[in-house]
Write a protein that holds these residues in place. Structure first.
Motif, PDB file in Angstrom:
ATOM      1  N   ASN A 201       0.803  -0.974  -0.050  1.00  0.00           N
ATOM      2  CA  ASN A 201      -0.104   0.269  -0.118  1.00  0.00           C
ATOM      3  C   ASN A 201       0.737   1.002   0.240  1.00  0.00           C
ATOM      4  OD1 ASN A 201      -2.765   1.349   0.439  1.00  0.00           O
ATOM      5  ND2 ASN A 201      -2.225   2.188   2.474  1.00  0.00           N
ATOM      6  N   ARG A 202       2.328   1.246   0.639  1.00  0.00           N
ATOM      7  CA  ARG A 202       2.960   2.602   0.783  1.00  0.00           C
ATOM      8  C   ARG A 202       3.544   2.515  -0.280  1.00  0.00           C
ATOM      9  NH1 ARG A 202       6.269   0.771   3.789  1.00  0.00           N
ATOM     10  NH2 ARG A 202       5.962  -0.886   4.535  1.00  0.00           N
ATOM     11  N   GLY A 443       6.366  23.672  -8.731  1.00  0.00           N
ATOM     12  CA  GLY A 443       5.098  23.352  -8.037  1.00  0.00           C
ATOM     13  C   GLY A 443       5.982  22.910  -6.387  1.00  0.00           C
ATOM     14  N   ARG A 444       4.996  23.180  -5.423  1.00  0.00           N
ATOM     15  CA  ARG A 444       6.053  23.294  -4.018  1.00  0.00           C
ATOM     16  C   ARG A 444       5.310  21.538  -3.516  1.00  0.00           C
ATOM     17  NH1 ARG A 444       2.970  21.585   0.362  1.00  0.00           N
ATOM     18  NH2 ARG A 444       1.111  21.878  -0.333  1.00  0.00           N
ATOM     19  N   LEU A 445       4.477  20.037  -4.280  1.00  0.00           N
ATOM     20  CA  LEU A 445       4.133  18.902  -3.215  1.00  0.00           C
ATOM     21  C   LEU A 445       5.444  18.536  -4.255  1.00  0.00           C
ATOM     22  CD1 LEU A 445       0.701  18.436  -3.557  1.00  0.00           C
ATOM     23  CD2 LEU A 445       1.954  18.759  -1.421  1.00  0.00           C
ATOM     24  N   LEU A 446       5.600  18.763  -5.525  1.00  0.00           N
ATOM     25  CA  LEU A 446       6.885  17.814  -5.989  1.00  0.00           C
ATOM     26  C   LEU A 446       7.691  18.633  -5.867  1.00  0.00           C
ATOM     27  CD1 LEU A 446       7.000  15.125  -7.873  1.00  0.00           C
ATOM     28  CD2 LEU A 446       6.653  16.715 -10.180  1.00  0.00           C
ATOM     29  N   ALA A 447       8.263  19.375  -5.606  1.00  0.00           N
ATOM     30  CA  ALA A 447       9.551  20.008  -6.064  1.00  0.00           C
ATOM     31  C   ALA A 447       9.958  19.435  -4.321  1.00  0.00           C
ATOM     32  CB  ALA A 447       9.355  22.221  -5.600  1.00  0.00           C
ATOM     33  N   ALA A 448       9.475  19.621  -3.496  1.00  0.00           N
ATOM     34  CA  ALA A 448       9.770  19.334  -2.005  1.00  0.00           C
ATOM     35  C   ALA A 448      10.491  17.050  -2.058  1.00  0.00           C
ATOM     36  CB  ALA A 448       8.531  18.799  -0.849  1.00  0.00           C
ATOM     37  N   ARG A 449       9.129  16.669  -2.882  1.00  0.00           N
ATOM     38  CA  ARG A 449      10.028  15.542  -3.585  1.00  0.00           C
ATOM     39  C   ARG A 449      11.367  15.154  -3.788  1.00  0.00           C
ATOM     40  NH1 ARG A 449       7.473  12.972   0.627  1.00  0.00           N
ATOM     41  NH2 ARG A 449       4.951  12.530  -0.137  1.00  0.00           N
ATOM     42  N   PHE A 450      10.849  16.447  -4.744  1.00  0.00           N
ATOM     43  CA  PHE A 450      12.828  16.405  -5.681  1.00  0.00           C
ATOM     44  C   PHE A 450      14.315  16.603  -4.492  1.00  0.00           C
ATOM     45  CE2 PHE A 450      15.929  18.396  -9.151  1.00  0.00           C
ATOM     46  CZ  PHE A 450      15.780  16.722  -9.772  1.00  0.00           C
ATOM     47  N   ALA A 451      13.248  17.942  -4.033  1.00  0.00           N
ATOM     48  CA  ALA A 451      14.508  18.364  -3.156  1.00  0.00           C
ATOM     49  C   ALA A 451      15.157  17.876  -2.116  1.00  0.00           C
ATOM     50  CB  ALA A 451      13.999  19.540  -2.623  1.00  0.00           C
ATOM     51  N   ASP A 452      14.130  16.587  -1.592  1.00  0.00           N
ATOM     52  CA  ASP A 452      14.629  14.898  -0.763  1.00  0.00           C
ATOM     53  C   ASP A 452      14.854  14.080  -1.369  1.00  0.00           C
ATOM     54  OD1 ASP A 452      14.697  13.294   1.102  1.00  0.00           O
ATOM     55  OD2 ASP A 452      13.180  12.027   0.327  1.00  0.00           O
ATOM     56  N   LEU A 453      15.221  14.084  -2.671  1.00  0.00           N
ATOM     57  CA  LEU A 453      16.326  13.031  -3.812  1.00  0.00           C
ATOM     58  C   LEU A 453      16.998  13.886  -4.150  1.00  0.00           C
ATOM     59  CD1 LEU A 453      13.687  11.912  -6.155  1.00  0.00           C
ATOM     60  CD2 LEU A 453      14.544  10.540  -4.577  1.00  0.00           C
ATOM     61  N   ASP A 454      17.634  15.261  -4.278  1.00  0.00           N
ATOM     62  CA  ASP A 454      18.781  15.416  -4.713  1.00  0.00           C
ATOM     63  C   ASP A 454      19.222  15.716  -3.586  1.00  0.00           C
ATOM     64  OD1 ASP A 454      20.185  16.369  -6.911  1.00  0.00           O
ATOM     65  OD2 ASP A 454      19.556  19.040  -6.318  1.00  0.00           O
ATOM     66  N   GLY A 474      15.274   3.619  -3.008  1.00  0.00           N
ATOM     67  CA  GLY A 474      14.079   2.878  -2.535  1.00  0.00           C
ATOM     68  C   GLY A 474      14.154   3.531  -1.144  1.00  0.00           C
ATOM     69  N   ALA A 475      14.637   3.863  -0.089  1.00  0.00           N
ATOM     70  CA  ALA A 475      14.814   4.514   0.852  1.00  0.00           C
ATOM     71  C   ALA A 475      13.936   5.791   0.657  1.00  0.00           C
ATOM     72  CB  ALA A 475      16.278   5.377   1.629  1.00  0.00           C
ATOM     73  N   ALA A 476      14.011   6.783  -0.543  1.00  0.00           N
ATOM     74  CA  ALA A 476      12.824   8.002  -0.642  1.00  0.00           C
ATOM     75  C   ALA A 476      11.434   7.225  -0.541  1.00  0.00           C
ATOM     76  CB  ALA A 476      14.221   8.881  -1.559  1.00  0.00           C
ATOM     77  N   ILE A 477      11.746   6.494  -0.995  1.00  0.00           N
ATOM     78  CA  ILE A 477      10.562   5.383  -1.689  1.00  0.00           C
ATOM     79  C   ILE A 477       9.558   5.422  -0.224  1.00  0.00           C
ATOM     80  CG2 ILE A 477       9.213   4.053  -2.428  1.00  0.00           C
ATOM     81  CD1 ILE A 477      11.129   4.444  -5.595  1.00  0.00           C
ATOM     82  N   ASP A 478      10.284   4.428   0.065  1.00  0.00           N
ATOM     83  CA  ASP A 478       9.684   4.355   2.133  1.00  0.00           C
ATOM     84  C   ASP A 478       9.466   5.565   2.842  1.00  0.00           C
ATOM     85  OD1 ASP A 478      10.186   1.298   1.028  1.00  0.00           O
ATOM     86  OD2 ASP A 478      12.142   1.037   1.952  1.00  0.00           O
ATOM     87  N   TRP A 480       8.659   8.479   1.976  1.00  0.00           N
ATOM     88  CA  TRP A 480       7.730   8.791   1.661  1.00  0.00           C
ATOM     89  C   TRP A 480       6.196   8.054   1.311  1.00  0.00           C
ATOM     90  CZ3 TRP A 480       9.594   9.444  -4.446  1.00  0.00           C
ATOM     91  CH2 TRP A 480      10.723  10.212  -4.236  1.00  0.00           C
ATOM     92  N   GLY A 481       6.043   7.403   1.833  1.00  0.00           N
ATOM     93  CA  GLY A 481       5.484   5.755   1.827  1.00  0.00           C
ATOM     94  C   GLY A 481       4.902   5.845   3.422  1.00  0.00           C
ATOM     95  N   ARG A 482       5.879   5.664   4.161  1.00  0.00           N
ATOM     96  CA  ARG A 482       5.125   6.366   5.370  1.00  0.00           C
ATOM     97  C   ARG A 482       5.248   8.034   6.082  1.00  0.00           C
ATOM     98  NH1 ARG A 482      10.342   3.129   6.161  1.00  0.00           N
ATOM     99  NH2 ARG A 482      11.736   5.341   5.637  1.00  0.00           N
TER     100      ARG A 482
END
Length: 490
Positions: A201-202, A443-454, A474-478, A480-482
């Motif tokens: 689900n996550r 955009g704020r939502l996706l930019a925040a995810r990309f910043a995490d990845l960067d 994989g750790a980033a995906i986890d 985000w899911g949590r």
């Protein structure tokens, strides 16, 4: 340090989220007084019924020995023989989280008041969960008609006849009927199914972010996710999936037309393929929540009418079929992820070098990601095979059907790991495209995810071992899911 509130077991309201929280965290557990009273009444009712009529597993043997009368010897002697004979101790050791989840589910089922077990077993399970004690349990011997071998090992630990893996509780005494009353459950299979379902689900939730980043890297068209499109065929999962992509990509009104009149299937058909997986997980969660709150022991002790019912509630066909459906749906979703990875490697779609290479002529770039992805996809495909096409006839023909739900639960847990690898490979490639093109998502939502990845994904553009990149993705995906599960915005 704050002490978490105790989780109250009442035999009626246990959720999948509760199971995950107790299994994976330091959450104290206590049994509701009314549930303990119900267990005590069921024990008294079982004793009275056993003195008036034959009761399977209490006054008789089990399986093909159902007509053999037992009861000679000291109190609990037959029950101890029954536990020892069924605790085969074969297979790999179960992970502590699975064992804790199984103990919580079994405690909740006993609290439903249908087993007739002595209430001291309810107290012992409660104590073990509260103190963090974990029995040693081997994963072998279940075929979908009750986790007899695994639950027998837990019962032997509670009664002091085998050592614990961690901690211990004071040994409890066996009385006639306790052995089968404890073993007559699919709690271990349900535990693994709940934990695997939570993980899937996550991952399915995080897949929206991965797909959105690939959309940005490929300059996709917004038309495929339009609300007007999905209103015409409103399956709940696909509507929800398209809405999540709109939220990630255009929550601030950015509706660029895209490079192509229409995109490859990996983007264009994403909600239609992802939606069935979301719906399948929802149905599976509903099925599991019925099961973990069920007084499904055979025989069932009816405290209201004082009767005993011999039945087939041990069959878990609902769970097996739901697990089979989820794995098939997730395989389709993973196929689309692999297709998007192929698109990200293709200069026609990105305008970049083949395989996103950035070194001298002939550099391989991220070529190996396709091999990693299709290896994981192959594993997922094998795990997706339906277990419900098989059965068995055992115990001299008396037990002539099995759902093989434990095998479905194992395969589902394996599917989650393979799916994570597929998503992580796609994510590594999408980030490489965005970095090489210098087009970070807006955009704020996706930019925040990309910043995490960067910040967490290595930015090494020459040929190198990409394993670190895949693990970090994989750790980033986890993460985000949590965070999504906890209701935390990026």
């Amino acid at each position: 340090m704050t002490v978490p509130d105790a989780f109250v077991v009442d035999g009626r309201t246990l959720s999948c989220d509760d199971v995950v929280r107790v299994a994976t965290g330091d959450v104290p557990v206590r049994v509701a007084p009314e549930a303990m009273a119900a267990a005590h009444l069921a024990w008294e009712t079982a004793g009275a019924a056993s003195s008036a009529r034959p009761v399977y597993g209490r006054t008789t043997g089990v399986g093909a020995n159902k007509d053999a009368v037992v009861g000679t010897g000291g109190p609990g002697e037959h029950d101890l023989r029954l536990l020892r004979s069924h605790a085969a101790g074969v297979g790999e050791l179960l992970e502590p989280a699975v064992v804790r989840a199984a103990m919580l589910i079994r405690l909740n089922q006993l609290a439903a008041g249908g087993s007739g077990i002595h209430p001291r077993f309810v107290t012992a399970l409660e104590t073990a969960l509260r103190t963090g004690a974990v029995p040693t349990v081997h994963d072998g011997g279940s075929i979908g008609t009750g986790d007899l071998a695994t639950l027998a090992e837990i019962a032997l630990a509670l009664t002091g006849h085998v050592p614990w893996a961690r901690g211990a509780v004071r040994a409890v005494a066996l009385e006639p009927g306790d052995a089968l009353a404890f073993m007559s459950s699919n709690a271990v299979t349900l535990a693994r199914a709940v934990l695997a379902t939570d993980e899937l689900n996550r991952l399915l939730g995080s897949a929206h972010t991965v797909t959105a980043l690939s959309y940005c890297a490929l300059a996709g068209s917004p038309e495929a996710f339009a609300e007007e499109v999905h209103a015409r065929r409103p399956h709940p999962g696909s509507v929800r999936s398209a809405a999540r992509l709109r939220e990630l990509l255009w929550h601030e009104g950015d509706l660029s037309p895209g490079r192509r009149i229409q995109d490859p299937f990996g983007l264009r058909a994403f909600p239609q393929v992802h939606g069935p997986a979301l719906d399948a997980v929802d149905r599976l969660r509903s099925t599991l929540e019925i099961e973990v709150n069920a007084a499904a022991e055979n025989p069932l002790i009816d405290v209201v009418g004082g009767g005993v019912f011999h039945h087939g509630l041990f069959s878990t066909a609902y769970v097996a079929l739901a697990l089979d459906q989820v794995r098939a749906a997730v395989h389709h979703v993973a196929e689309l992820s692999a297709a998007r990875l192929g698109d990200l490697m293709e200069p026609e779609f990105t305008g970049l070098a083949p395989f996103l290479a950035a070194g001298p002529e002939g550099s391989s770039g991220l070529m190996i990601l396709e091999y990693l992805t299709h290896d994981a996809l192959g594993r997922l495909r094998h795990a997706a095979g339906p277990v419900t096409l098989g059965t068995s006839v055992i115990s001299r023909g008396v037990e002539d059907h099995a759902s093989f739900t434990p095998h479905a639960a194992r395969s589902t847990a394996a599917s989650a790991g393979s799916y994570r690898t597929v998503l992580a490979c796609e994510l590594v490639a999408a980030v490489r495209v965005l970095r090489l093109a210098g087009t970070a998502p807006r955009g704020r939502l996706l930019a925040a995810r990309f910043a995490d990845l960067d910040a967490s994904l290595p930015d090494v553009r020459e040929d190198h071992r990409v394993g670190d990149d895949v693990h970090a993705a994989g750790a980033a995906i986890d993460r985000w899911g949590r965070s999504a599960q906890a209701g935390v915005s990026p």
